[in-house]
Design an enzyme around this catalytic site. Sequence first.
Site, short mmCIF file in Angstrom:
data_model
loop_
_atom_site.label_atom_id
_atom_site.label_comp_id
_atom_site.label_asym_id
_atom_site.label_seq_id
_atom_site.Cartn_x
_atom_site.Cartn_y
_atom_site.Cartn_z
N LYS A 174 -17.16 -13.68 89.96
CA LYS A 174 -16.83 -13.76 91.39
C LYS A 174 -18.02 -14.33 92.17
O LYS A 174 -17.86 -15.18 93.05
CB LYS A 174 -16.43 -12.37 91.93
CG LYS A 174 -15.05 -11.93 91.46
CD LYS A 174 -14.74 -10.48 91.81
CE LYS A 174 -13.41 -10.06 91.18
NZ LYS A 174 -13.05 -8.65 91.42
N ASP B 118 -9.70 -7.81 99.18
CA ASP B 118 -8.87 -7.46 98.02
C ASP B 118 -7.44 -7.12 98.44
O ASP B 118 -6.56 -7.03 97.59
CB ASP B 118 -9.47 -6.22 97.33
CG ASP B 118 -10.32 -6.58 96.12
OD1 ASP B 118 -9.96 -7.54 95.42
OD2 ASP B 118 -11.33 -5.90 95.89
N GLN C 7 -15.74 -3.26 93.57
CA GLN C 7 -15.14 -3.49 92.26
C GLN C 7 -14.61 -2.17 91.69
O GLN C 7 -15.29 -1.15 91.70
CB GLN C 7 -16.19 -4.11 91.30
CG GLN C 7 -15.64 -4.52 89.95
CD GLN C 7 -14.60 -5.63 90.00
OE1 GLN C 7 -14.60 -6.48 90.89
NE2 GLN C 7 -13.68 -5.62 89.04
N1 GUN Z 1 -10.71 -4.35 89.13
C1 GUN Z 1 -9.79 -5.06 88.44
N2 GUN Z 1 -9.24 -6.03 89.21
C2 GUN Z 1 -9.83 -5.92 90.42
C3 GUN Z 1 -9.69 -6.65 91.64
O1 GUN Z 1 -8.90 -7.60 91.77
N3 GUN Z 1 -10.49 -6.25 92.66
C4 GUN Z 1 -11.36 -5.21 92.55
N4 GUN Z 1 -12.09 -4.89 93.61
N5 GUN Z 1 -11.51 -4.51 91.44
C5 GUN Z 1 -10.74 -4.87 90.38
#
Ligand code: GUN
Length: 281
Positions: free
Chosen positions: A54, A121, A98
């Site tokens: 990311k 998100d 996350q």
């Molecule tokens: N953990 C697995 N997928 C995601 C996501 O799309 N966003 C976040 N913040 N954590 C995750």
Amino acid sequence: MTAKIIDGKAIAAQVRQRAKERAFELFEKTGKKVRLAVVMVGDNPASEIYVRNKIKACEEAGIESQSFRLPSDTSEEKIIELVDRLDSDKFTHGILVQLPLPKGIDERKVLERISPQKDVDGFHAVNAGNLMLGNKCLTACTPQGCIELIRSTGAQIEGKNAVVVGRSNIVGKPMAMLLLQNNATVTIAHSKTENLASITSRADILVAAVGKKEFITGAMIKPGAIVIDVGMNRCDGKLYGDVKFDEAERVASFITPVPGGVGPMTIAMLLKNTVTAAENA
Ligand code: GUN
């Protein structure tokens, strides 16, 4: 029939390019530099990879990223303190915590501290609620990416039978809502569903988001279906989807590979949401 492979990497590249252009245009117009804060608690190896990807994607799109790594024994109060600080910082447009957070931390409580406008998100209750109401909002990245992949096939979504296997807050539920917004007839199946194969085999669009390696076999798929595999199951150093690819490929009309399907789209949509958050700020 041999399914056409949906190239998530290529489609994600287009979305990322557009996000980059928008970030640049915003800077030209307002001097605003789009900034995303990424919070990671603990050392979950899968999360490490996601977060690294990311941050790299942000760099490539001209989006500033700030990464906050906290040890796994960080208290809920400390995490919330950091989120609150980022939330009140006017130079930070998006906040991503996350998941999963370490055991004992109330994820919902942490996510609700992010203001909906910075919730790139789309996990905040306000954004989830607005999605359900059909209001404009920041929408969960993976389901948004899946819709783009389905659209890329040129197939119509309206009126089609769509089956989502999995009911998580981050994929299954928002996925079902987006398909419904696109006028599909939507069924959500899950681990307690009886006679799953009889349901999946009626799906013109099948989204597998169960988190179980190769759970969906060829016999469970309707001939000619579009199959979107959200699974990311690591086993002996290899990545497997939720769909048994070799079998599914012989039945479906279109299918996403793992890796190279949904994964790259999640990151692309995160960039898109972050730029949108900055534009709205
Ligand atoms: N953990 C697995 N997928 C995601 C996501 O799309 N966003 C976040 N913040 N954590 C995750």
